[in-house]
Each structure stands twice: as structure tokens, then as C-alpha cells.
Design a protein around this motif. Structure first.
Motif, short mmCIF file in Angstrom:
data_model
loop_
_atom_site.label_atom_id
_atom_site.label_comp_id
_atom_site.label_asym_id
_atom_site.label_seq_id
_atom_site.Cartn_x
_atom_site.Cartn_y
_atom_site.Cartn_z
N ALA A 125 0.85 -1.19 0.00
CA ALA A 125 0.00 0.00 0.00
C ALA A 125 0.88 1.24 0.00
N SER A 126 0.33 2.37 -0.42
CA SER A 126 1.04 3.63 -0.33
C SER A 126 0.04 4.71 0.09
N PRO A 127 0.09 5.13 1.36
CA PRO A 127 1.09 4.77 2.38
C PRO A 127 0.90 3.34 2.90
N GLU A 128 1.99 2.80 3.50
CA GLU A 128 1.91 1.49 4.11
C GLU A 128 1.04 1.56 5.36
N VAL A 129 0.39 0.43 5.68
CA VAL A 129 -0.63 0.41 6.73
C VAL A 129 -0.13 -0.36 7.95
N ASP A 130 -0.13 0.32 9.09
CA ASP A 130 0.16 -0.29 10.38
C ASP A 130 -1.16 -0.81 10.95
N VAL A 131 -1.26 -2.14 11.14
CA VAL A 131 -2.48 -2.72 11.68
C VAL A 131 -2.42 -2.89 13.19
N GLY A 132 -1.37 -2.34 13.82
CA GLY A 132 -1.26 -2.36 15.26
C GLY A 132 -2.16 -1.33 15.92
N PRO A 133 -2.07 -1.20 17.24
CA PRO A 133 -3.00 -0.34 17.99
C PRO A 133 -2.86 1.15 17.69
N ASN A 134 -1.72 1.57 17.15
CA ASN A 134 -1.51 2.99 16.88
C ASN A 134 -1.95 3.41 15.49
N ALA A 135 -2.21 2.42 14.62
CA ALA A 135 -2.74 2.68 13.27
C ALA A 135 -1.96 3.77 12.55
N LEU A 136 -0.64 3.63 12.53
CA LEU A 136 0.20 4.63 11.88
C LEU A 136 0.16 4.47 10.36
N SER A 137 0.60 5.51 9.69
CA SER A 137 0.61 5.53 8.23
C SER A 137 2.05 5.72 7.77
N GLY A 138 2.55 4.82 6.92
CA GLY A 138 3.94 4.86 6.48
C GLY A 138 4.09 5.49 5.11
N THR A 139 4.55 6.74 5.08
CA THR A 139 4.76 7.45 3.82
C THR A 139 5.94 6.84 3.08
N VAL A 140 5.73 6.44 1.84
CA VAL A 140 6.74 5.74 1.05
C VAL A 140 7.47 6.73 0.16
N THR A 141 8.80 6.69 0.20
CA THR A 141 9.63 7.55 -0.64
C THR A 141 10.68 6.71 -1.35
N GLY A 142 10.72 6.77 -2.66
CA GLY A 142 11.83 6.24 -3.45
C GLY A 142 12.10 4.77 -3.36
N THR A 143 11.08 3.93 -3.25
CA THR A 143 11.29 2.49 -3.20
C THR A 143 10.53 1.84 -4.36
N SER A 144 10.77 0.55 -4.58
CA SER A 144 10.02 -0.19 -5.60
C SER A 144 9.50 -1.47 -5.01
N LEU A 145 8.37 -1.94 -5.51
CA LEU A 145 7.76 -3.17 -5.03
C LEU A 145 8.38 -4.37 -5.73
N VAL A 146 8.71 -5.40 -4.97
CA VAL A 146 9.30 -6.64 -5.47
C VAL A 146 8.62 -7.80 -4.74
N PRO A 147 8.78 -9.05 -5.23
CA PRO A 147 8.19 -10.18 -4.52
C PRO A 147 8.75 -10.35 -3.11
N GLY A 148 7.89 -10.73 -2.18
CA GLY A 148 8.31 -10.96 -0.80
C GLY A 148 8.79 -12.38 -0.58
N HIS A 149 8.94 -12.74 0.70
CA HIS A 149 9.49 -14.05 1.01
C HIS A 149 8.45 -15.14 0.87
#
Length: 282
Positions: free
Chosen positions: A258-282
Motif C-alpha cells: 500500500a502507499s502509504p503502508e498500513v500499520d495494523v497495530g494499535p496505533n494505526a500509523l501511516s507509512g509514507t513511502v519515498t523512493g522504493t520499488s515493489l518486489v516479490p516478498g518471502h
């Protein structure tokens, strides 16, 4: 992909609700119908791809440099001076792995309120990479710093790295996991606990270091978590397998993309993405 709950628990007793069906999704937010929330003491829901195969998701190639990162901003809940644990999946390239995994503080500051309270970055050499840990203390931003030389992380392979800090014993332990088991690499004893921190410009950055030397990770990050308590090896193994412990969890990002990335923890923070690319995960 999209998030769906997994039937790993019973709903609230007597509610007549089913947590597998009684929910709604709007964007990246999952909301349970009243009464369908997990009953106390049961396993929490996790995020899956629509085909139900965990671990086939996306990750972020940070890409090096000095500006690329996921920035979760200033959060009092993450300005952690107490016991601390960090868990994350990472993959490092050959030859030039540099930069930070995670950091809370402010770049290039001499104010104690902006001390780096915890940081992990890459050390070592090609095909034998080591995480290094640091935190600041005192008004001059003095550092406790240690390279975990026994980690020997290989090139181009996914590994889970977990850190547990105990401020009473004044120790930091590093764990490394391969997806099946977690191994304690070393427990390091330091002298001074972190101080200060929590200033208005301090922030949590994933994929970049803070402090006097700013460097984005030349490598890939997937799931990442922060707790304000010391996790055991068994609990790190839980987190590695996607069943992250909920007690004292302060950041939980089990799925990226997601952009921004989503924190599903209790603080529900929002992660602003800068200068990265999406690739396959593990």
C-alpha cells in the motif's frame, strides 16, 4: 491482493457472529461487525493474499541512496526508552549492502530530545552481513554501538532478524530466523541506557538510518514489527511465522504494497513511502 480474516478463533461468546463472514473492507481497513471480534485469549487475525497463501506478498526494495524509506512519522508510542523488540524480514544484495533497517530519532541533531532511541543498520561484508545496533544517551548524543559479527547473513536470501533490548539487564540480543527456526546469535551487554528522544521532529524510519550518518538501505524489507517489551526467542519465532505477539505491540506491518503502508497495530500509523520499488516478498 486484499486482507481477509482467517478463522483461527471463536467469535465473542453468545454473539451469534462469525468472524469469517461478518466484516467489511474499505481500502486497507478491515472492520468487524459488532460481536464478531476475536474472543479474548484466541489467536488474532492475520493478513493473507486472496488465494490464502501467506508469504507470497510484496516487499519494498529500498534501493540505497539517502532519501528512500518508509516514514511512520513522530509517535510517542514508538519513542521507546524501556525494553524494546524489533522484528523484520530482510534480504540483502551482493557486494554493496549498506544503510539502515530501522531507526527512531532525528537526522543530524545534537539535541537530547532528538536522540536516536534505537537503530539497526548493515555492517559486515559480502555474503557475511551483520546487523549493527545503536542508541544514543546524554545531551551530547553519545552512542552505544555494537556489530553482531556472528550473524553472517547471506546474499540474496530472505532472513528474519529480531532484536530484544532489556534495559534492566542492559543487554541487546540478536536473533536470526530462516522461516522455520530462530537462532540466538549473541547477547551484548552495554553500559548506558538510551535517554531523551521523543522530540517533535523525531520519527520512525524503516529502511533508513538517522543520526549523523543518513543512509537508505541497499536491500529489501518486508514485514516489520516493534514492541515496547523484550520478546523471547519463541515469540520472535511466532512473529517470523506471521503470528506476531499482540502484547505491547506498537507497530505491525505484516503486508506491504500500500502507499502509504498500513500499520495494523494499535496505533494505526501511516507509512509514507519515498523512493522504493515493489518486489516479490518471502
Amino acid at each position: 491482493y486484499y486482507p481477509v480474516p482467517v478463522m483461527a478463533w471463536a467469535a465473542v461468546a453468545g454473539s451469534g457472529k462469525n468472524p469469517l463472514t461478518d466484516y467489511s473492507i474499505s481500502g486497507n481497513v478491515l472492520t468487524y461487525t459488532a460481536g464478531s471480534e476475536p474472543a479474548a485469549g484466541n489467536a488474532h487475525w492475520v493478513w493473507y493474499l486472496h488465494n490464502g497463501v501467506r508469504g507470497a506478498g510484496q516487499a519494498r526494495d529500498i534501493g540505497g541512496g539517502t532519501t528512500a524509506m518508509i516514514n511512520y512519522g513522530t509517535s510517542a508510542a514508538l519513542a521507546i526508552l524501556s525494553d524494546l523488540s524489533i522484528g523484520m524480514w530482510i534480504k540483502l544484495p551482493a557486494i554493496d549492502a549498506i544503510g539502515g533497517f530501522i531507526s527512531y530519532g532525528k537526522a543530524s541533531s545534537s539535541l537530547e530530545a532528538e536522540n536516536v532511541l534505537y537503530q539497526l543498520h548493515v555492517s559486515g561484508q559480502d555474503n557475511a552481513w551483520d546487523p549493527s545496533y545503536t542508541h544514543d544517551y546524554g545531551a551530547a548524543g553519545m552512542k552505544e554501538l555494537h556489530q553482531f559479527t556472528g550473524a553472517n547473513l547471506p546474499n540474496d536470501e530472505w532472513r528474519y532478524i529480531g532484536v530484544s533490548r532489556d534495559v534492566t539487564a542492559k543487554t541487546v540480543s540478536l536473533y536470526v530466523g530462516n522461516g522455520t527456526t530462530v537462532t540466538l546469535i549473541e547477547t551484548w551487554a552495554y553500559t548506558n541506557n538510551p535517554t531523551g528522544g521523543g522530540g517533535a521532529t523525531s520519527k520512525l524510519e524503516v529502511g533508513r538510518t538517522s543520526g549523523l550518518s543518513v543512509a537508505s538501505l541497499d536491500g529489501i524489507i518486508e514485514e516489520h514489527y516493534v514492541w515496547n517489551r523484550k520478546l523471547s526467542a519463541a515469540e520472535h519465532e511466532q512473529a517470523m511465522k506471521g503470528n506476531w505477539p499482540l502484547t505491547n505491540n506498537q507497530l505491525a506491518v505484516p503486508v506491504l504494497g500500500a502507499s502509504p503502508e498500513v500499520d495494523v497495530g494499535p496505533n494505526a500509523l501511516s507509512g509514507t513511502v519515498t523512493g522504493t520499488s515493489l518486489v516479490p516478498g518471502h
